[in-house]
Design a protein around this motif. Structure first.
Motif, PDB file in Angstrom:
ATOM      1  N   LEU A   7       0.504  -1.317   0.047  1.00  0.00           N
ATOM      2  CA  LEU A   7      -0.016  -0.128   0.128  1.00  0.00           C
ATOM      3  C   LEU A   7       1.086   1.381   0.081  1.00  0.00           C
ATOM      4  O   LEU A   7       1.914   1.230   0.958  1.00  0.00           O
ATOM      5  CB  LEU A   7      -0.436  -0.219   1.281  1.00  0.00           C
ATOM      6  N   ASP A  11       0.355   7.974  -1.890  1.00  0.00           N
ATOM      7  CA  ASP A  11      -0.491   7.920  -2.456  1.00  0.00           C
ATOM      8  C   ASP A  11      -1.824   7.388  -2.168  1.00  0.00           C
ATOM      9  O   ASP A  11      -2.416   6.327  -2.497  1.00  0.00           O
ATOM     10  CB  ASP A  11      -0.193   7.426  -3.606  1.00  0.00           C
ATOM     11  N   THR A  12      -3.286   8.089  -2.098  1.00  0.00           N
ATOM     12  CA  THR A  12      -4.481   8.033  -1.532  1.00  0.00           C
ATOM     13  C   THR A  12      -5.425   8.917  -2.087  1.00  0.00           C
ATOM     14  O   THR A  12      -4.946   9.553  -2.634  1.00  0.00           O
ATOM     15  CB  THR A  12      -4.826   8.545   0.214  1.00  0.00           C
ATOM     16  N   LEU A  20      -8.476   4.933   0.550  1.00  0.00           N
ATOM     17  CA  LEU A  20      -7.767   4.060   0.019  1.00  0.00           C
ATOM     18  C   LEU A  20      -6.532   4.279  -0.710  1.00  0.00           C
ATOM     19  O   LEU A  20      -6.546   5.564  -0.690  1.00  0.00           O
ATOM     20  CB  LEU A  20      -9.077   4.636  -1.042  1.00  0.00           C
ATOM     21  N   PHE A  21      -6.024   3.773  -0.644  1.00  0.00           N
ATOM     22  CA  PHE A  21      -4.477   3.698  -0.841  1.00  0.00           C
ATOM     23  C   PHE A  21      -3.942   2.587  -2.820  1.00  0.00           C
ATOM     24  O   PHE A  21      -4.675   1.517  -2.539  1.00  0.00           O
ATOM     25  CB  PHE A  21      -3.579   3.080  -0.440  1.00  0.00           C
ATOM     26  N   ARG A  22      -3.227   3.782  -2.884  1.00  0.00           N
ATOM     27  CA  ARG A  22      -3.494   2.795  -4.586  1.00  0.00           C
ATOM     28  C   ARG A  22      -1.807   1.586  -4.412  1.00  0.00           C
ATOM     29  O   ARG A  22      -1.636   1.805  -2.585  1.00  0.00           O
ATOM     30  CB  ARG A  22      -1.994   3.901  -5.172  1.00  0.00           C
ATOM     31  N   TYR A  40      -6.525   0.818  -6.299  1.00  0.00           N
ATOM     32  CA  TYR A  40      -7.075   1.385  -4.965  1.00  0.00           C
ATOM     33  C   TYR A  40      -7.636   0.347  -4.205  1.00  0.00           C
ATOM     34  O   TYR A  40      -8.404  -0.401  -4.740  1.00  0.00           O
ATOM     35  CB  TYR A  40      -7.385   2.954  -4.519  1.00  0.00           C
ATOM     36  N   ASP A  58      -7.652   3.019 -12.725  1.00  0.00           N
ATOM     37  CA  ASP A  58      -8.649   3.775 -10.891  1.00  0.00           C
ATOM     38  C   ASP A  58      -9.906   2.939  -9.899  1.00  0.00           C
ATOM     39  O   ASP A  58     -10.706   3.732  -9.516  1.00  0.00           O
ATOM     40  CB  ASP A  58      -8.873   5.052 -11.915  1.00  0.00           C
ATOM     41  N   TRP A  60     -11.377   0.722  -7.745  1.00  0.00           N
ATOM     42  CA  TRP A  60     -11.486   0.575  -6.486  1.00  0.00           C
ATOM     43  C   TRP A  60     -11.871  -0.312  -5.368  1.00  0.00           C
ATOM     44  O   TRP A  60     -13.031  -0.752  -6.146  1.00  0.00           O
ATOM     45  CB  TRP A  60     -11.014   2.246  -5.031  1.00  0.00           C
TER      46      TRP A  60
END
Length: 162
Positions: A7, A11-12, A20-22, A40, A58, A60
């Protein structure tokens, strides 16, 4: 267990209160290369470290949703709550899966994935007819309810194909 991704805490995004974490691949697997950025997730429990499962673009995954096996969630797909995406399922948009709630007995959620036409309910994974058969083995009430949901999905798919 070796981790296949990490994670990225720097970059969230935040979506409806979820942070949410990339994700970033730590190793190469399937069609994913080490170092590749993914989509994410809210937590590591959303994406399995086993198999070739991946979230990209993109897309999630949040809540208690889980992506595992060789499943893919991509583009702008959003998977949340208690949805389970697994096997060889592909989710590109919200139209690719349906989550139902068993309100007649256990209260658990169960999922239908359109790309592979498979059902997931608890530890069960299989076709609609297999789900119906297993439910009737449990009891007639469950069998009738699951049969109604399977038939409902068949009707929806027929309407989409008109």
């Amino acid at each position: 267990m070796n981790k296949k991704y990490e994670l990225l805490v720097d970059d969230t995004i935040t979506f409806f209160g979820w942070k949410l974490f990339r994700i970033k691949a730590l190793i190469s697997f399937g069609s994913v290369e080490a170092g590749e950025l993914g989509g994410y997730v809210a937590k590591e429990g959303n994406l399995s470290h086993e198999g070739d499962a991946w979230v990209s673009g993109d897309a999630w995954v949040s809540g208690d949703a889980r992506v595992s096996d060789n499943a893919r969630v991509y583009d702008n797909a959003e998977v949340s709550d208690n949805a389970e995406v697994f096997g060889d399922a592909r989710v590109k948009s919200l139209k690719d899966y349906i989550v139902f709630k068993n309100n007649w007995s256990s209260g658990r959620y169960f999922t239908y994935t359109k790309s592979n036409k498979m059902w997931k309910a608890g530890c069960f994974y299989g076709t609609g007819q297999e789900l119906i058969n297993e439910a009737y083995k449990d009891n007639e009430n469950s069998g009738k309810h699951y049969e109604a949901y399977v038939n409902f999905v068949k009707i929806l798919e027929e309407l989409e194909n008109e």
